[in-house]
Design a protein around this motif. Structure first.
Motif, mmCIF file in Angstrom:
data_model
loop_
_atom_site.group_PDB
_atom_site.id
_atom_site.type_symbol
_atom_site.label_atom_id
_atom_site.label_comp_id
_atom_site.label_asym_id
_atom_site.label_seq_id
_atom_site.Cartn_x
_atom_site.Cartn_y
_atom_site.Cartn_z
ATOM 1 N N GLY A 278 0.839 -1.186 0.000
ATOM 2 C CA GLY A 278 0.000 0.000 0.000
ATOM 3 C C GLY A 278 0.871 1.232 0.000
ATOM 4 N N SER A 279 0.656 2.130 -0.970
ATOM 5 C CA SER A 279 1.490 3.322 -1.096
ATOM 6 C C SER A 279 0.626 4.502 -1.519
ATOM 7 C CB SER A 279 2.598 3.096 -2.134
ATOM 8 O OG SER A 279 3.248 4.305 -2.458
ATOM 9 N N SER A 280 0.886 5.666 -0.926
ATOM 10 C CA SER A 280 0.186 6.875 -1.352
ATOM 11 C C SER A 280 0.862 7.510 -2.556
ATOM 12 C CB SER A 280 0.143 7.880 -0.195
ATOM 13 O OG SER A 280 1.450 8.240 0.218
ATOM 14 N N ASP A 281 1.963 6.922 -3.010
ATOM 15 C CA ASP A 281 2.687 7.416 -4.175
ATOM 16 C C ASP A 281 2.698 6.320 -5.242
ATOM 17 O OD1 ASP A 281 4.394 8.638 -5.986
ATOM 18 O OD2 ASP A 281 5.739 9.422 -4.461
ATOM 19 N N GLU A 282 3.856 5.820 -5.599
ATOM 20 C CA GLU A 282 3.957 4.757 -6.590
ATOM 21 C C GLU A 282 4.783 3.607 -6.045
ATOM 22 O OE1 GLU A 282 6.143 5.746 -10.116
ATOM 23 O OE2 GLU A 282 7.470 7.135 -9.065
ATOM 24 N N VAL A 283 4.694 2.471 -6.733
ATOM 25 C CA VAL A 283 5.456 1.281 -6.373
ATOM 26 C C VAL A 283 6.395 0.965 -7.527
ATOM 27 C CG1 VAL A 283 5.345 -1.166 -5.798
ATOM 28 C CG2 VAL A 283 3.586 0.405 -4.937
ATOM 29 N N VAL A 284 7.689 0.803 -7.212
ATOM 30 C CA VAL A 284 8.706 0.586 -8.237
ATOM 31 C C VAL A 284 9.385 -0.758 -7.984
ATOM 32 C CG1 VAL A 284 10.852 1.418 -9.244
ATOM 33 C CG2 VAL A 284 9.098 3.058 -8.505
ATOM 34 N N PHE A 285 9.412 -1.617 -9.012
ATOM 35 C CA PHE A 285 10.152 -2.878 -8.956
ATOM 36 C C PHE A 285 11.345 -2.775 -9.900
ATOM 37 C CE2 PHE A 285 5.832 -4.161 -7.806
ATOM 38 C CZ PHE A 285 6.058 -4.987 -6.712
ATOM 39 N N ASP A 286 12.540 -3.070 -9.404
ATOM 40 C CA ASP A 286 13.739 -3.075 -10.231
ATOM 41 C C ASP A 286 14.366 -4.464 -10.172
ATOM 42 O OD1 ASP A 286 15.878 -2.426 -11.780
ATOM 43 O OD2 ASP A 286 16.899 -1.200 -10.282
ATOM 44 N N GLY A 287 13.701 -5.420 -10.766
ATOM 45 C CA GLY A 287 14.153 -6.804 -10.745
ATOM 46 C C GLY A 287 12.990 -7.733 -10.996
ATOM 47 N N ASP A 288 13.248 -9.024 -11.030
ATOM 48 C CA ASP A 288 12.209 -10.026 -11.239
ATOM 49 C C ASP A 288 11.351 -10.155 -9.991
ATOM 50 O OD1 ASP A 288 13.292 -10.507 -13.748
ATOM 51 O OD2 ASP A 288 14.563 -12.160 -13.032
ATOM 52 N N LEU A 289 10.080 -10.498 -10.196
ATOM 53 C CA LEU A 289 9.124 -10.639 -9.100
ATOM 54 C C LEU A 289 8.501 -12.027 -9.150
ATOM 55 C CD1 LEU A 289 7.467 -9.351 -6.773
ATOM 56 C CD2 LEU A 289 5.826 -8.592 -8.518
ATOM 57 N N SER A 290 8.623 -12.782 -8.030
ATOM 58 C CA SER A 290 8.026 -14.108 -7.925
ATOM 59 C C SER A 290 7.303 -14.210 -6.599
ATOM 60 C CB SER A 290 9.114 -15.185 -8.020
ATOM 61 O OG SER A 290 8.575 -16.472 -7.790
ATOM 62 N N VAL A 291 5.981 -14.452 -6.661
ATOM 63 C CA VAL A 291 5.156 -14.520 -5.447
ATOM 64 C C VAL A 291 4.340 -15.800 -5.503
ATOM 65 C CG1 VAL A 291 3.378 -13.427 -4.075
ATOM 66 C CG2 VAL A 291 5.069 -12.012 -5.249
ATOM 67 N N MET A 292 4.487 -16.662 -4.505
ATOM 68 C CA MET A 292 3.744 -17.924 -4.485
ATOM 69 C C MET A 292 2.287 -17.725 -4.091
ATOM 70 S SD MET A 292 5.983 -20.130 -5.461
ATOM 71 C CE MET A 292 5.157 -21.679 -5.045
ATOM 72 N N GLY A 293 2.000 -16.678 -3.322
ATOM 73 C CA GLY A 293 0.634 -16.401 -2.912
ATOM 74 C C GLY A 293 0.024 -15.306 -3.749
ATOM 75 N N ASN A 294 -0.814 -14.472 -3.120
ATOM 76 C CA ASN A 294 -1.488 -13.391 -3.809
ATOM 77 C C ASN A 294 -0.612 -12.133 -3.856
ATOM 78 O OD1 ASN A 294 -3.844 -14.972 -4.106
ATOM 79 N ND2 ASN A 294 -4.535 -14.362 -2.040
ATOM 80 N N LEU A 295 -0.750 -11.373 -4.936
ATOM 81 C CA LEU A 295 -0.084 -10.087 -5.076
ATOM 82 C C LEU A 295 -1.147 -9.003 -5.073
ATOM 83 C CD1 LEU A 295 2.412 -8.320 -5.639
ATOM 84 C CD2 LEU A 295 2.057 -8.738 -8.088
ATOM 85 N N ASP A 296 -1.063 -8.089 -4.100
ATOM 86 C CA ASP A 296 -2.049 -7.037 -3.948
ATOM 87 C C ASP A 296 -1.319 -5.702 -3.851
ATOM 88 O OD1 ASP A 296 -4.220 -5.452 -3.441
ATOM 89 O OD2 ASP A 296 -4.592 -6.198 -1.411
ATOM 90 N N ILE A 297 -1.533 -4.820 -4.831
ATOM 91 C CA ILE A 297 -0.869 -3.517 -4.847
ATOM 92 C C ILE A 297 -1.921 -2.424 -4.890
ATOM 93 C CG2 ILE A 297 0.693 -1.986 -6.095
ATOM 94 C CD1 ILE A 297 2.106 -4.438 -7.203
ATOM 95 N N ASP A 298 -1.851 -1.507 -3.929
ATOM 96 C CA ASP A 298 -2.756 -0.359 -3.862
ATOM 97 C C ASP A 298 -1.931 0.897 -3.815
ATOM 98 O OD1 ASP A 298 -4.764 1.450 -3.452
ATOM 99 O OD2 ASP A 298 -5.361 0.742 -1.474
ATOM 100 N N ALA A 299 -1.849 1.615 -4.958
ATOM 101 C CA ALA A 299 -1.022 2.806 -5.040
ATOM 102 C C ALA A 299 -1.725 3.881 -5.868
ATOM 103 C CB ALA A 299 0.321 2.466 -5.668
#
Length: 299
Positions: A278-299
């Motif tokens: 949860g972010s009031s701004d933005e979310v930045v990923f600089d690399g590979d993303l692997s999630v075994m469960g749920n991915l929830d992004i609120d930005a």
């Protein structure tokens, strides 16, 4: 009358104990500081310490002829003595290690009598070098708190093993710099956090900042340090969250990241559970993303 408080330096050539009261405050000037500078420092539960051998002079100064002493010097300080301090700055400098023994009484080392800053420093390449405390104990403070175990040395030495940090107010910023690994064992709250390690960081409990950013970088020298969130936990920041590792950012359980500003994940991320951001701004990923469960992004 006016003037600044002085500097009290306590050091010696044999094992020493400190269980006195030092006041370097200055009602009409800048307060002074207390400097303890042996080979090893051990903070003992309650007090007085078993090896108390230092008697403060009436003006609050402790003066020894030999400034540092040979290898093997250990300074025993009682919890009560540190909690009674009314200095502006507390500086503990030990060549090898600073250890806070189990605080079997209330489990809290209360340093809120320090009015401006706290610095713990070690600088040895010995295998037992660094800062250590019991996972269930707490350090309480309301000023900037620095722990530095690097001193320009090579990676792999100077671990920082923490229990709980209880920083009160917005000025309780924490700066951790380790030549080895940093481990957070207890839920911690502080004004802001900067944790930088040469050889990896493990987080075992919630981290919270009340006024500033949380920056965690597990690989200062780009040698392969891993940032591991070892349990299901939450990182909650009043500012930004920035997570870094030249190798991998890993979560063994569910990980929740909440920030009043930017969230940055600056390397490959692998999560065994859910990842919630949860972010009031933005979310930045600089690399590979692997999630075994749920991915929830609120930005």
């Amino acid at each position: 009358l006016s003037g600044n408080g002085g500097t009290v330096e306590v050091s010696g050539k044999q094992n020493l104990g400190f269980d006195g009261a030092v006041d370097t405050s200055a009602p009409n000037g800048q307060g002074g500081s207390l400097l303890l500078d042996p080979d090893k420092i051990v903070v003992q539960d309650n007090g007085p310490s078993a090896d108390d051998a230092v008697h403060l002079t009436p003006d609050g100064y402790i003066d020894f002829d030999d400034p540092d002493g040979p290898l093997g010097l250990t300074f025993f300080i009682s919890e009560n003595a540190l909690e009674a301090l009314t200095t502006s700055c507390l500086v503990l400098q030990a060549y090898i290690s600073i250890t806070i023994n189990n605080l079997d009484g209330d489990g809290i080392l209360d340093l809120t009598g320090i009015s401006e800053g706290i610095l713990f420093t070690t600088k040895s390449t010995a295998a037992d070098a660094g800062f250590f405390m019991n996972a269930g104990d707490t350090i309480k403070f309301d000023v900037e708190f620095d722990i530095d175990t690097v001193d320009g040395l090579s990676a792999g030495t100077g671990d920082i093993n923490l229990g709980k940090l209880n920083g009160i107010g917005g000025f309780s910023s924490v700066f951790l710099t380790s030549g080895g690994q940093i481990t957070f064992n207890g839920a911690s709250t502080m004004g802001s956090l900067s944790a930088i390690a040469e050889d990896g960081i493990t987080v075992n409990a919630n981290l919270t900042s009340t006024s500033g950013d949380i920056v965690v970088d597990a690989d200062l020298s780009n040698d392969g340090g891993v940032l591991l969130f070892a349990n299901s936990l939450t990182v909650n920041s009043a500012g930004e969250i920035a997570l870094g590792s030249n190798e991998l950012i890993s979560a063994a359980g569910h990980l929740t990241l909440l920030a009043d500003s930017l969230v940055e994940i600056n390397d490959n991320f692998a999560g065994a559970g859910n990842l919630s951001i949860g972010s009031s701004d933005e979310v930045v990923f600089d690399g590979d993303l692997s999630v075994m469960g749920n991915l929830d992004i609120d930005a």
